[in-house]
Write a protein that holds these residues in place. Structure first.
Motif, mmCIF file in Angstrom:
data_model
loop_
_atom_site.group_PDB
_atom_site.id
_atom_site.type_symbol
_atom_site.label_atom_id
_atom_site.label_comp_id
_atom_site.label_asym_id
_atom_site.label_seq_id
_atom_site.Cartn_x
_atom_site.Cartn_y
_atom_site.Cartn_z
ATOM 1 N N TYR A 23 0.862 -1.189 0.000
ATOM 2 C CA TYR A 23 0.000 0.000 0.000
ATOM 3 C C TYR A 23 0.892 1.230 0.000
ATOM 4 O O TYR A 23 1.672 1.439 0.920
ATOM 5 N N ALA A 353 -10.646 -3.447 -9.208
ATOM 6 C CA ALA A 353 -10.199 -3.973 -7.911
ATOM 7 C C ALA A 353 -10.200 -5.498 -7.921
ATOM 8 O O ALA A 353 -9.259 -6.133 -7.425
ATOM 9 N N LEU A 365 -1.442 -1.179 -4.033
ATOM 10 C CA LEU A 365 -2.554 -0.234 -3.994
ATOM 11 C C LEU A 365 -2.019 1.167 -3.729
ATOM 12 O O LEU A 365 -0.964 1.343 -3.117
ATOM 13 N N GLU A 370 -8.985 2.552 -2.402
ATOM 14 C CA GLU A 370 -9.923 1.625 -1.759
ATOM 15 C C GLU A 370 -11.261 2.277 -1.421
ATOM 16 O O GLU A 370 -12.235 1.583 -1.115
ATOM 17 N N TYR A 447 -13.085 -4.093 -1.129
ATOM 18 C CA TYR A 447 -11.640 -4.313 -0.995
ATOM 19 C C TYR A 447 -11.338 -5.254 0.158
ATOM 20 O O TYR A 447 -10.500 -6.154 0.041
#
Length: 541
Positions: A23, A353, A365, A370, A447
């Motif tokens: 992330y 996604a 990501l 998200e 997500y």
């Protein structure tokens, strides 16, 4: 620290960076805790529980080092420091500790291609031609007419050469003139940068994302780059030439091998490379015997048209081009590219996604994707990105992709108690984390479901990928491992489509659906998909 044993030559899918989800936190825009309108290290620490609940395995933090901020931290004046606007070294240590306490990993940006012109190294280098650090950067004489030594262009516009009045030579900068490139043909540079990396590894970071990895070495003879016959006026001026001599030189792999050797000497560390190159060039960055970057970033989903056939072909080309020991990865958002929800729309962002989180390989990501964050329109008078400022007529500012994260419906969406450094979206009262937390049909909830399913099913996080079908609307593929098979069928359009492939018969149960029509249904041999639908089906053996 004790060196770890050499990794297996097989891409097992069992290592944390193979199973996990990365992330990206663009630190300026994530969460501000001191009211100055700029995100900080404590802001990330404050949101670790959120990231853990989302299912994130690894946080990548963009540069937080001392910097004049001409390129928002990618112009570093001290690699072993923390810029005061982001906090202190103690704040970083706390972030690292708290991340590890939650069973997550933390990787940091390494920017080895260039420094700030305010870095002590460059100040020494430009002090005189005979300074010991002169050759740490790339210098060249003017030609007979006083012009730069070649035609190389800077990424942010104009010539890549800047004249230095004091020493009467040009220095090379691939980006801003405030970001002189290091000379990686000098072994002293190797040792100095590796020592900086060792500093952070000793602190306990879990690896690096290496900025512009393919730029590190330049042609020794400084030959002119050829014209680009496919250049279009709306593109950056940099694209006028093909950078065949200023990037992606063969010797770059020797540098990456050294970086990998260093990171391999610390347990479970990963080396990620930012590389914008075609697949056949990209895969070379895995290195001989997989001793290059473990994850040379694959940006195909960022750059390809949203067309099923093209995406299906790209996946197959990538899978077939991977070295035997190479592990795939996929990226669908970052701080340099328009946001997924803007390019595709809200409904297709859900399909995207599902695609990202069911393909074979490590997904990365970008913060806010998200919850469906979109690009934010920034008036010309408020543009801050140097790429936008240096090419104002081309609308190339990256500010719209870097807007602050909306956490709730309070003033400034809970991002800051002060004035945000960059304009926020106008819909944060409705589009924010808090508004989606308890809604089972929200994008955030999707997500979480996808990540949970991916994590618990080996077939989805390490299983084999097999293409099944694609046409002008649909893409379908299998993921299989340990006696389990999952069929993923995605409709990349807003029109309905029957999925009934002649050569593939199936029967199974829908375990996750983007629309309620098929939830938990048993299906056999055909599916009637509505527009913007996607299904994950557990296939009966």
């Amino acid at each position: 620290m004790q060196a770890k044993a050499p990794g297996s030559k097989k891409a097992s899918g069992d290592l944390w960076w193979q199973k996990g989800i990365i992330y990206e936190v663009y630190i300026r825009s994530f969460n501000d805790t001191n009211g100055d309108g700029i995100g900080d290290l404590n802001g990330i620490t404050e949101k670790l529980d959120y990231l853990q609940d989302l299912g994130i395995d690894c946080i990548w933090v963009t540069p937080f080092y001392e910097s004049p901020m001409k390129d928002f931290g990618y112009d570093i004046s001290d690699f072993k420091s923390v810029e005061k606007m982001f906090g202190t070294m103690q704040d970083f240590d706390k972030l690292l500790h708290e991340t590890h306490q939650r069973g997550m990993k933390l990787i940091v940006d390494q920017v080895p291609n260039h420094t700030s012109d305010q870095h002590a190294w460059f100040k020494e280098a430009r002090s005189s031609r005979d300074n010991p650090k002169r050759d740490w950067y790339i210098w060249a004489d003017a030609d007979a007419e006083g012009n730069p030594p070649n035609n190389w262009l800077a990424m942010f516009g104009g010539s890549a050469w800047e004249w230095d009045e004091k020493t009467e030579q040009f220095y090379y900068h691939a980006f801003l003139k405030d970001q002189p490139d290091l000379n990686w043909r000098n072994p002293e540079v190797h040792e100095a940068v590796l020592e900086e990396m060792r500093f952070w590894l000793e602190k306990g970071v879990d690896g690096f994302r290496v900025d512009v990895m393919w730029h590190l070495i330049k042609d020794e003879h400084l030959r002119d780059n050829p014209d680009n016959p496919d250049y279009k006026e709306e593109q950056p001026t940099y694209n006028q030439l093909q950078p065949v001599y200023s990037t992606d030189q063969p010797e770059v792999h020797d540098i990456i091998r050294k970086m990998r050797k260093l990171t391999d000497s610390y347990p479970d560390c990963v080396l990620i490379g930012e590389i914008y190159l075609p697949i056949h060039q990209l895969v070379s960055y895995y290195g001989h015997d997989n001793k290059g970057a473990q994850l040379p970033f694959n940006f195909q989903l960022l750059t390809l048209p949203w067309e099923p056939k093209k995406i299906a072909i790209a996946i197959d080309q990538y899978e077939s081009a991977l070295p035997n020991s190479g592990w795939p990865n996929w990226v669908m958002g970052n701080h340099d590219q328009s946001r997924m929800a803007t390019k595709l729309g809200e409904a297709q962002a859900r399909v995207a996604a599902m695609l990202l989180l069911t393909l074979r390989g490590t997904p990365t990501l970008y913060y806010g994707d998200e919850i469906g964050m979109q690009d934010v329109k920034i008036p010309k008078s408020e543009v801050q990105d140097p790429q936008g400022l240096h090419m104002p007529d081309k609308n190339l500012s990256r500010d719209p992709f870097r807007a602050p994260m909306p956490w709730n419906d309070s003033p400034n969406a809970g991002f800051t108690t002060g004035k945000p450094w960059l304009r926020m979206a106008g819909n944060t009262s409705k589009l924010n984390v808090q508004a989606q937390q308890d809604k089972p049909d929200s994008l955030l909830a999707l997500y979480k479901k996808l990540i949970k399913l991916r994590r618990q099913e080996p077939a989805l996080h390490k299983g084999l990928y097999r293409p099944v079908y694609s046409d002008d609307k649909l893409i379908a593929y299998l993921r299989e491992a340990e006696e389990k098979r999952f069929l993923v069928v995605l409709n990349l359009s807003n029109k309905g489509r029957l999925f009934a492939p002649e050569r593939f018969k199936f029967k199974g149960k829908v375990v996750l659906s983007l629309l309620p029509d098929h939830e938990n249904a048993t299906v056999e041999n055909e599916l009637k998909l509505k527009g913007d639908d996607g299904l994950i089906i557990e296939i009966n053996r």
